[in-house]
Enzyme design. Structure first.
Site, short mmCIF file in Angstrom:
data_model
loop_
_atom_site.label_atom_id
_atom_site.label_comp_id
_atom_site.label_asym_id
_atom_site.label_seq_id
_atom_site.Cartn_x
_atom_site.Cartn_y
_atom_site.Cartn_z
N HIS A 82 5.02 1.05 12.41
CA HIS A 82 4.19 1.66 13.45
C HIS A 82 4.12 0.66 14.60
CE1 HIS A 82 1.24 3.97 15.48
NE2 HIS A 82 0.16 3.39 15.02
N GLU A 139 -2.47 12.23 15.18
CA GLU A 139 -3.51 11.96 14.18
C GLU A 139 -4.88 12.40 14.67
OE1 GLU A 139 -1.37 7.92 12.35
OE2 GLU A 139 -3.05 7.77 13.75
N GLU A 164 -11.33 29.99 1.85
CA GLU A 164 -10.82 30.56 3.10
C GLU A 164 -10.55 29.52 4.18
OE1 GLU A 164 -9.77 33.54 3.32
OE2 GLU A 164 -10.51 34.06 1.33
N GLU A 210 -6.72 27.54 1.30
CA GLU A 210 -5.57 28.35 1.73
C GLU A 210 -4.86 27.75 2.94
OE1 GLU A 210 -6.15 32.55 1.99
OE2 GLU A 210 -7.38 32.63 0.18
N SER A 259 0.02 38.98 6.67
CA SER A 259 -0.17 40.40 6.95
C SER A 259 -0.24 40.66 8.46
CB SER A 259 -1.46 40.89 6.30
OG SER A 259 -2.60 40.34 6.96
N GLY A 264 0.83 -1.19 0.00
CA GLY A 264 0.00 0.00 0.00
C GLY A 264 0.87 1.24 0.00
N SER A 265 0.42 2.29 0.69
CA SER A 265 1.14 3.55 0.71
C SER A 265 2.57 3.37 1.23
CB SER A 265 0.39 4.57 1.57
OG SER A 265 1.12 5.78 1.66
N GLN A 266 2.72 2.85 2.44
CA GLN A 266 4.06 2.64 2.98
C GLN A 266 4.76 1.46 2.30
OE1 GLN A 266 6.03 4.24 5.14
NE2 GLN A 266 4.57 5.86 5.63
#
Length: 338
Positions: free
Chosen positions: A107, A194, A226, A230, A251, A25-27
């Protein structure tokens, strides 16, 4: 805190051993591909009829049933989902383990909460890259790496730490730093991050902000920009140089709003709930709850997941992202490949 880099590591150690990566899978795909590119002898272990079998073969790996891969390997890295790991271990991994093999995890969940109890005569270590698998692979292809955590639970052979360091270096960790920790610390901090911040906290905050604006009559597209779009810009600035770096970049108006209003959102009551969540993790309550949910067919999990997928913010985002095709260039996640 001890940190190791490539020049602190014997990179040849992992190349002298056969590594079985269990799962793709992902890992799994990231570990297997990075190890192979680093010169390690890699086998990918998968169950029969796995959807990942063709992907692993297309990536140039030798693929075999999990039980066969375990028998042939010196190092067995378990990279299946936490909820599947105990049964996969009991039925397909444990029978193939022999004295002084190396059993590894990315993990510590299963070992720390004793969902898996390794034999006393095998070495047990953890290498946990601090990033999703797709990022681990992406950074490696650029000649970089993501930091890795290293922990040793059992050291029968006397060289488990060195083998773990070599493994971590081979997946790219030695370029960014390999940090020494424990199974307990990695597991409990990872779950807390998580739940309280990275996934649970952020998604709940984003959805609540979106709902507050749309319920007040503002256009959902404006609310999406918003409260979600971002967010990456802000997180990237924090990732690059910390919270102060972000405040330097925005800002004065934004920084004043941050300093004076942020604590009204994340209050002492919020922090008290965070401590409660941490307590549930430390006691094993969350682990037992999650495994029970899986044993019962993930009914609540699937219901909540479906509710999230049908939230208005998802549909609005899908339409807005079509207006920004550049966001799909060089994506980290390609479900057809990885």
């Amino acid at each position: 805190m001890k940190v190791y880099y490539d020049n602190d590591v014997n990179g040849q150690l992992i190349k002298n051993k056969r590594v079985a990566v269990i799962g793709f899978g992902s890992q799994g795909h990231a570990h297997a591909n990075n190890l192979k590119d680093a010169g390690a002898d890699v086998i990918v272990g998968l169950p029969q009829n796995s959807k990942s079998w063709a992907k692993a073969e297309a990536a140039g790996h030798e693929v075999m049933f999990t039980s066969d891969a375990v028998k042939m390997a010196d190092v067995v890295m378990v990279l299946v989902p936490d909820e599947l790991a105990p049964s996969v271990y009991k039925n397909e991994i444990e029978p193939g383990l022999s004295a002084e093999k190396y059993l590894a995890f990315a993990h510590g969940f299963s070992v720390h909460f004793k969902k898996i109890v390794p034999p006393a005569d095998v070495n047990v270590f953890l290498v946990a890259p601090k990033g999703p698998g797709h990022l681990v692979r992406h950074e490696y292809t650029l000649g970089r790496g993501v930091p890795c955590l290293l922990a040793v639970e059992q050291d029968v052979s006397g060289d488990t730490k060195e083998v773990g360091l070599s493994y971590a270096s081979a997946v790219g960790g030695g370029k960014a730093g390999i940090i020494e920790t424990t199974f307990k610390e990695e597991t409990e901090t990872d779950l807390f991050g998580e739940q309280a911040v990275l996934c649970g906290g952020v998604t709940a905050l984003v959805q609540a902000g979106f709902e507050t604006l749309t319920e007040a009559g503002y256009a959902p597209e404006m609310a999406y920009f918003e409260c979600l779009h971002e967010l990456k810009l802000i997180v990237d600035l924090m990732y690059e140089g910390g919270i102060s770096n972000m405040r330097y970049s925005v800002s004065n108006t934004a920084e004043y709003g941050d300093l004076t209003r942020g604590r009204r959102i994340v209050t002492d009551a919020t922090k008290a709930e965070m401590r409660k969540i941490l307590g549930e993790i430390q006691s094993g309550q969350f682990a037992d709850e999650w495994m029970s949910e899986c044993d019962n067919g993930k009914v609540n999990f699937k219901k909540m997941e479906a509710e999230g997928e049908t939230h208005q913010i998802e549909e609005v985002g899908k339409n807005l992202r079509k207006m920004m095709p550049w966001m799909q260039e060089k994506v980290l996640v390609n479900k057809q490949v990885n």
